[in-house]
Scaffold this active site. Structure first.
Site, PDB file in Angstrom:
ATOM      1  N   ASP A 125       6.346  -5.768  -6.068  1.00 56.08           N
ATOM      2  CA  ASP A 125       4.933  -5.659  -6.435  1.00 56.08           C
ATOM      3  C   ASP A 125       4.625  -4.311  -7.077  1.00 56.08           C
ATOM      4  O   ASP A 125       3.449  -3.953  -7.243  1.00 56.08           O
ATOM      5  CB  ASP A 125       4.046  -5.849  -5.200  1.00 56.08           C
ATOM      6  CG  ASP A 125       3.184  -7.111  -5.294  1.00 56.08           C
ATOM      7  OD1 ASP A 125       3.371  -7.876  -6.257  1.00 56.08           O
ATOM      8  OD2 ASP A 125       2.340  -7.321  -4.411  1.00 56.08           O
ATOM      9  N   ASP A 173      -0.630 -11.961   8.274  1.00 61.03           N
ATOM     10  CA  ASP A 173       0.337 -12.532   9.209  1.00 61.03           C
ATOM     11  C   ASP A 173      -0.357 -13.078  10.456  1.00 61.03           C
ATOM     12  O   ASP A 173      -0.037 -14.166  10.934  1.00 61.03           O
ATOM     13  CB  ASP A 173       1.383 -11.480   9.594  1.00 61.03           C
ATOM     14  CG  ASP A 173       0.763 -10.116   9.875  1.00 61.03           C
ATOM     15  OD1 ASP A 173      -0.478 -10.005   9.938  1.00 61.03           O
ATOM     16  OD2 ASP A 173       1.521  -9.146  10.015  1.00 61.03           O
TER      17      ASP A 173
END
Length: 345
Positions: free
Chosen positions: A126, A271
């Site tokens: 990224d 998450d």
């Protein structure tokens, strides 16, 4: 074989995984907290009503936290042994967003050295969308070491978006995820994948161990927090099928992710929220109380603050936007666990 940065672990460094529960002492603690609350509430003069109500609100929250902790650690040695061997193919994701090349190289090398018959290592780069200067160097590094680099060109969803982008370009039934500074040990996949012989196993989480925990006061404090969480708390969650993903050092069944639309991009604690969605679908989870990867703690207070602020913000968003108590598909044990973990901050 183990990499040079992460030598064999002394037994005393794994002491946090050896837990016992003194149930009479826990019960006495809860009783004492309740007695203290009722003395404050009904024995003393109230005085200023506003300050009294603020105090009572704080004490109710304190009681909730005591109850939540005791509910979690009441049994920390719940049996979780995998029933049989499993060798499903695995896509290994290493998420990178501008981390130093030497740290990323160490993690890639460690991942490539895992003992397992069917896996591929992907570097989820990224760096370009995050405008990091070393994004091209990460591509070159991954290719040189024999990993596949997937570089995003459009920014969306932060880390969750990075993982979802890679999911569309890979196909193995299992996905292992590691942060750039979390290097897996050789037996990581051997130990974690066996649990997926259970067709309802959604994901498997392992500890985050900070190899540099003794570096300074910040790393020591950060590790003390992790010791409690990845020791008795996560072990206690096994009993309640309430283990949640912690962002790294985990293996996820692709089908479970697909059923909930991939990693949640609506929350900075992707998450935690994705785990809740997966549990609502009836999938199981398990925490393996063994150090199977070694990583690095934040080394300065600003980095630690940013980490904790991100976790706190994400957790509180879950409380107010996806309150577990009103989530259909969760057991009452799971509801209590998610709410207790989210309200910790």
């Amino acid at each position: 074989m183990p990499n040079d940065l992460y030598p064999p672990l002394p037994s005393e460094q794994m002491e946090f995984l050896r837990t016992t529960t003194n149930k009479p002492l826990l019960a006495l603690n809860l009783l004492a907290a309740a007695v203290y609350f009722f003395v404050l509430a009904f024995w003393f003069e109230r005085g200023n009503l506003v300050l009294y109500l603020v105090l009572m609100a704080g004490e109710v929250f304190h009681l909730w936290q005591v109850f939540g902790y005791i509910h979690t650690v009441w049994q920390t040695n719940y049996p979780i042994a995998a029933e049989k061997k499993c060798f499903l193919p695995v896509d290994v994701f290493i998420t990178v967003a501008g981390e130093p090349e030497d740290i990323v190289e160490n993690t890639i090398r460690a991942a490539l050295c895992m003992r397992y018959p069917q896996f591929r290592v992907f570097v989820l780069n990224d760096g370009k969308v995050a405008k990091k200067e070393n994004w091209k160097a990460i591509e070159t590094l991954a290719t040189r070491l024999g990993a596949v680099c997937i570089t995003r060109t459009e920014a969306s969803g932060a880390k969750a978006g990075n993982i979802n982008h890679a999911l569309k370009r890979t196909s193995s039934p299992l996905v292992a995820v590691f942060d750039a500074d979390q290097a897996p040990l050789p037996d990581f996949l051997e130990k974690a994948v066996d649990y997926f012989a259970d067709p309802k196993m959604g994901f498997v989480q392992t500890p985050q161990y900070y190899q540099n925990h003794g570096l300074n006061e910040t790393t020591k404090g950060s590790w003390e927090q992790q010791e409690l969480f990845f020791g008795p708390i996560c072990k206690g969650k096994n009993r309640l099928n309430a283990v949640f993903m912690c962002g790294t050092n985990m293996v996820i069944r692709r089908k479970a992710l697909e059923e909930v639309g991939g990693m949640s991009e609506d929350n900075i604690a992707e998450d935690f929220l994705t785990s809740l969605f997966i549990h609502k679908k009836g999938w199981r989870s398990v925490y393996i109380p063994q150090i199977l990867a070694c990583g690095l703690a934040p080394e300065d207070f600003l980095s630690y603050h940013n980490q904790q602020f991100r976790w706190a913000r994400g957790s509180l968003e879950v409380v107010f936007r996806y309150n577990p108590l009103f989530s259909k598909g969760l057991s009452w044990g799971q509801k209590i666990q998610y709410l207790a973990s989210a309200s910790y901050y």
